[in-house]
Write a protein that holds these residues in place. Structure first.
Motif, PDB file in Angstrom:
ATOM      1  N   TYR A  27      -2.641 -12.060  -2.858  1.00 59.79           N
ATOM      2  CA  TYR A  27      -0.902 -12.140  -2.841  1.00 59.79           C
ATOM      3  C   TYR A  27      -0.776 -10.228  -3.383  1.00 59.79           C
ATOM      4  O   TYR A  27      -0.717  -9.817  -3.931  1.00 59.79           O
ATOM      5  CB  TYR A  27      -0.294 -13.231  -3.202  1.00 59.79           C
ATOM      6  CG  TYR A  27      -0.402 -15.015  -2.619  1.00 59.79           C
ATOM      7  CD1 TYR A  27       1.237 -15.460  -2.540  1.00 59.79           C
ATOM      8  CD2 TYR A  27      -1.216 -15.240  -3.481  1.00 59.79           C
ATOM      9  CE1 TYR A  27       0.988 -16.462  -2.003  1.00 59.79           C
ATOM     10  CE2 TYR A  27      -1.831 -16.407  -2.593  1.00 59.79           C
ATOM     11  CZ  TYR A  27      -0.251 -17.041  -2.054  1.00 59.79           C
ATOM     12  OH  TYR A  27      -0.678 -18.495  -1.517  1.00 59.79           O
ATOM     13  N   PHE A  28       0.778 -10.103  -2.353  1.00 59.69           N
ATOM     14  CA  PHE A  28       1.211  -9.065  -2.534  1.00 59.69           C
ATOM     15  C   PHE A  28       1.894  -9.095  -3.893  1.00 59.69           C
ATOM     16  O   PHE A  28       2.794 -10.741  -4.411  1.00 59.69           O
ATOM     17  CB  PHE A  28       2.612  -9.459  -1.882  1.00 59.69           C
ATOM     18  CG  PHE A  28       3.685  -7.587  -2.061  1.00 59.69           C
ATOM     19  CD1 PHE A  28       2.584  -6.373  -1.388  1.00 59.69           C
ATOM     20  CD2 PHE A  28       4.391  -8.199  -2.683  1.00 59.69           C
ATOM     21  CE1 PHE A  28       3.555  -5.294  -1.875  1.00 59.69           C
ATOM     22  CE2 PHE A  28       5.098  -6.661  -2.726  1.00 59.69           C
ATOM     23  CZ  PHE A  28       4.867  -5.646  -2.256  1.00 59.69           C
ATOM     24  N   PHE A  39      11.088 -10.263   1.598  1.00 67.41           N
ATOM     25  CA  PHE A  39      10.501 -10.567   3.120  1.00 67.41           C
ATOM     26  C   PHE A  39      10.224  -9.003   4.078  1.00 67.41           C
ATOM     27  O   PHE A  39       9.040  -8.304   3.779  1.00 67.41           O
ATOM     28  CB  PHE A  39       9.454 -11.320   3.597  1.00 67.41           C
ATOM     29  CG  PHE A  39       8.586 -11.853   4.388  1.00 67.41           C
ATOM     30  CD1 PHE A  39       7.145 -10.617   3.737  1.00 67.41           C
ATOM     31  CD2 PHE A  39       8.882 -11.649   5.900  1.00 67.41           C
ATOM     32  CE1 PHE A  39       6.302 -11.072   4.715  1.00 67.41           C
ATOM     33  CE2 PHE A  39       8.101 -11.623   6.760  1.00 67.41           C
ATOM     34  CZ  PHE A  39       6.518 -11.011   6.330  1.00 67.41           C
ATOM     35  N   ILE A  89       4.190 -14.279  -0.989  1.00 68.00           N
ATOM     36  CA  ILE A  89       4.015 -12.780  -2.038  1.00 68.00           C
ATOM     37  C   ILE A  89       4.224 -14.149  -3.519  1.00 68.00           C
ATOM     38  O   ILE A  89       4.322 -14.856  -3.823  1.00 68.00           O
ATOM     39  CB  ILE A  89       5.601 -12.449  -1.759  1.00 68.00           C
ATOM     40  CG1 ILE A  89       5.167 -11.643  -0.901  1.00 68.00           C
ATOM     41  CG2 ILE A  89       6.302 -11.586  -3.272  1.00 68.00           C
ATOM     42  CD1 ILE A  89       7.576 -11.596  -0.256  1.00 68.00           C
ATOM     43  N   ASP A 140       3.360  -4.564  -7.134  1.00 69.41           N
ATOM     44  CA  ASP A 140       2.933  -3.444  -6.210  1.00 69.41           C
ATOM     45  C   ASP A 140       4.446  -3.562  -5.883  1.00 69.41           C
ATOM     46  O   ASP A 140       4.824  -2.238  -4.859  1.00 69.41           O
ATOM     47  CB  ASP A 140       2.446  -4.541  -5.177  1.00 69.41           C
ATOM     48  CG  ASP A 140       1.288  -5.096  -4.875  1.00 69.41           C
ATOM     49  OD1 ASP A 140       0.562  -3.841  -4.954  1.00 69.41           O
ATOM     50  OD2 ASP A 140       0.954  -6.310  -4.965  1.00 69.41           O
ATOM     51  N   THR A 144       5.415  -0.365   0.944  1.00 66.03           N
ATOM     52  CA  THR A 144       5.528  -1.555   0.808  1.00 66.03           C
ATOM     53  C   THR A 144       4.427  -2.101   1.957  1.00 66.03           C
ATOM     54  O   THR A 144       3.815  -3.165   2.063  1.00 66.03           O
ATOM     55  CB  THR A 144       6.089  -2.295   0.377  1.00 66.03           C
ATOM     56  OG1 THR A 144       7.669  -2.593   1.126  1.00 66.03           O
ATOM     57  CG2 THR A 144       6.116  -2.640  -1.010  1.00 66.03           C
ATOM     58  N   THR A 161       0.146  -2.383   2.611  1.00 66.86           N
ATOM     59  CA  THR A 161       0.388  -3.424   1.558  1.00 66.86           C
ATOM     60  C   THR A 161       0.735  -5.189   1.897  1.00 66.86           C
ATOM     61  O   THR A 161      -0.236  -5.787   2.264  1.00 66.86           O
ATOM     62  CB  THR A 161       0.596  -3.021   0.584  1.00 66.86           C
ATOM     63  OG1 THR A 161       0.081  -2.221   0.089  1.00 66.86           O
ATOM     64  CG2 THR A 161       0.016  -4.018  -0.982  1.00 66.86           C
ATOM     65  N   ILE A 162       1.914  -5.473   1.970  1.00 63.60           N
ATOM     66  CA  ILE A 162       2.066  -6.707   2.617  1.00 63.60           C
ATOM     67  C   ILE A 162       1.501  -7.568   3.847  1.00 63.60           C
ATOM     68  O   ILE A 162       0.836  -8.329   4.348  1.00 63.60           O
ATOM     69  CB  ILE A 162       3.610  -7.175   2.434  1.00 63.60           C
ATOM     70  CG1 ILE A 162       3.671  -8.608   2.037  1.00 63.60           C
ATOM     71  CG2 ILE A 162       4.492  -6.530   3.146  1.00 63.60           C
ATOM     72  CD1 ILE A 162       5.488  -8.603   1.340  1.00 63.60           C
ATOM     73  N   ARG A 192      -2.615  -8.296   3.053  1.00 65.23           N
ATOM     74  CA  ARG A 192      -2.154  -9.156   2.135  1.00 65.23           C
ATOM     75  C   ARG A 192      -2.333 -10.591   2.890  1.00 65.23           C
ATOM     76  O   ARG A 192      -2.906 -11.777   3.038  1.00 65.23           O
ATOM     77  CB  ARG A 192      -1.758  -9.062   1.078  1.00 65.23           C
ATOM     78  CG  ARG A 192      -1.871  -8.056  -0.134  1.00 65.23           C
ATOM     79  CD  ARG A 192      -2.419  -7.872  -0.942  1.00 65.23           C
ATOM     80  NE  ARG A 192      -3.372  -7.199  -1.759  1.00 65.23           N
ATOM     81  CZ  ARG A 192      -2.445  -6.217  -2.500  1.00 65.23           C
ATOM     82  NH1 ARG A 192      -1.407  -7.121  -3.020  1.00 65.23           N
ATOM     83  NH2 ARG A 192      -2.340  -5.446  -3.132  1.00 65.23           N
ATOM     84  N   LEU A 238      10.200  -5.396   2.474  1.00 63.57           N
ATOM     85  CA  LEU A 238       9.343  -5.073   1.772  1.00 63.57           C
ATOM     86  C   LEU A 238       8.126  -4.606   3.353  1.00 63.57           C
ATOM     87  O   LEU A 238       7.447  -4.225   3.137  1.00 63.57           O
ATOM     88  CB  LEU A 238       8.353  -6.304   1.251  1.00 63.57           C
ATOM     89  CG  LEU A 238       8.720  -6.457  -0.090  1.00 63.57           C
ATOM     90  CD1 LEU A 238       7.848  -7.899  -0.865  1.00 63.57           C
ATOM     91  CD2 LEU A 238       8.688  -5.711  -1.020  1.00 63.57           C
ATOM     92  N   ALA A 239       8.215  -5.822   4.418  1.00 66.38           N
ATOM     93  CA  ALA A 239       8.098  -6.192   5.670  1.00 66.38           C
ATOM     94  C   ALA A 239       8.282  -3.839   6.289  1.00 66.38           C
ATOM     95  O   ALA A 239       7.330  -4.162   7.449  1.00 66.38           O
ATOM     96  CB  ALA A 239       7.528  -6.720   6.356  1.00 66.38           C
TER      97      ALA A 239
END
Length: 309
Positions: A91-92, A209, A118, A145, A218, A221-222, A225, A212-213
């Motif tokens: 997971y993130f 979310f 996450i 992260d 990040t 990475t997300i 994952r 982060l996206a």
């Protein structure tokens, strides 16, 4: 490479963290872009290293190393390598910094974030934390992260939450200010915040979310994952949550979606009618041919008698 977790599903899945050591001087030069380097290496290795479904590399870490005289390099690395067990494998990793008065809602947020791939660490603010708890907090801070700071009144007067934010600043990881009664201040004032006042936990989780996206620090990475978690889903309900989350990501590349399509048939859980409907909606957005349940059928040769033993 070190095993950091294990899941007994489907005969057992071993999760690994790959740590690469680099000279301290080189690390200092690339420090501001370290997460991007780790993500790029992770994606390259994920494509090249896939021995079977039972072994999965979930994290790549670049570690600055300076070997003291008369010490073994592997011993030094092993001492810094352990990833805390409270992070869910694959997971993130999001550190949730908050005041103790808000811990119930923070815990609910942590649980809701899991559908987006996450794993949250909820840090509690005690007046004088035990040494063991301080070590847990430090482990979370140095393996996270990103950090989410729930800004309620009094947050800026806590020596613990301010130190947690300070570590995030020092490591140059993304900080997400969640504004609920207190505006971002000081060094975190430059970060894009999410206004949580009047919203429920589900809305805040989705907002986190989406930030982060879309953030360059990040996003890669997300996406990586969440994609891997979808492909490794243990149940249809788990897969549904993850594919719906993937469809929310506007920056999802066509190459990524094609890679998902090429690997989805490796997991029979994903041939569920409901999962295929949602997955085909994603394929449709990128004009990629739809998937059918028959695509999961394995072609098995009956001509085995003449195979060398």
């Amino acid at each position: 490479m070190k095993q950091t977790n294990y899941d007994n599903w489907n005969g057992g899945i071993y999760y690994y963290t790959l740590t690469l050591t680099i000279n301290v001087d080189v690390f200092s030069q690339i420090r501001t872009d370290i997460l991007q380097y780790e993500t790029t290496i992770y994606e390259a290795i994920s494509q090249a290293y896939m021995p079977d479904e039972s072994e999965v590399i979930t994290t790549v870490k670049l570690l600055p190393i300076l070997i003291p005289p008369n010490e073994n390099a592997l011993d030094v690395v092993d001492g810094r390598l352990d990833e805390p067990a409270f992070w869910k494998p694959g997971y993130f990793k999001l550190f949730i910094s908050h005041l103790a008065t808000f811990k119930v809602t923070a815990s609910a947020l942590k649980n809701t974030l899991e559908q987006y791939g996450i794993s949250g660490f909820v840090a509690h603010e005690d007046i004088e934390p035990t040494l063991e708890w301080q070590k847990e907090i430090e482990s979370g801070l140095f393996t996270m992260d990103a950090l989410c700071a729930i800004l309620i009144r009094g947050f800026n007067r806590s020596k613990w939450t301010d130190q947690e934010v300070g570590v995030a600043l020092g490591r140059n990881v993304l900080i997400l200010p969640i504004i609920r009664g207190l505006n971002p201040y000081g060094f975190i004032g430059k970060y894009q915040g999410f206004k949580a006042q009047g919203k429920n936990v589900g809305q805040v989780a989705r907002g986190i979310f989406e930030l982060l996206a879309t953030n360059p620090k990040t996003s890669s990475t997300i996406v990586t994952r969440l994609s891997e978690l979808f492909l490794l889903s243990n149940s249809a309900s788990e897969a549904l949550k993850r594919i719906k989350s993937l469809r929310l990501i506007q920056s999802l590349s066509k190459e990524r979606v094609e890679a998902l399509r090429s690997r989805i048939t490796e997991n029979d859980v994903l041939k569920s009618t409901r999962v295929l409907i949602e997955f085909n909606l994603l394929l449709q957005l990128y004009s990629i041919p739809k998937l059918k349940s028959t695509d999961f059928e394995k072609t098995v040769s009956n001509q085995t008698d003449d195979l060398p033993f």
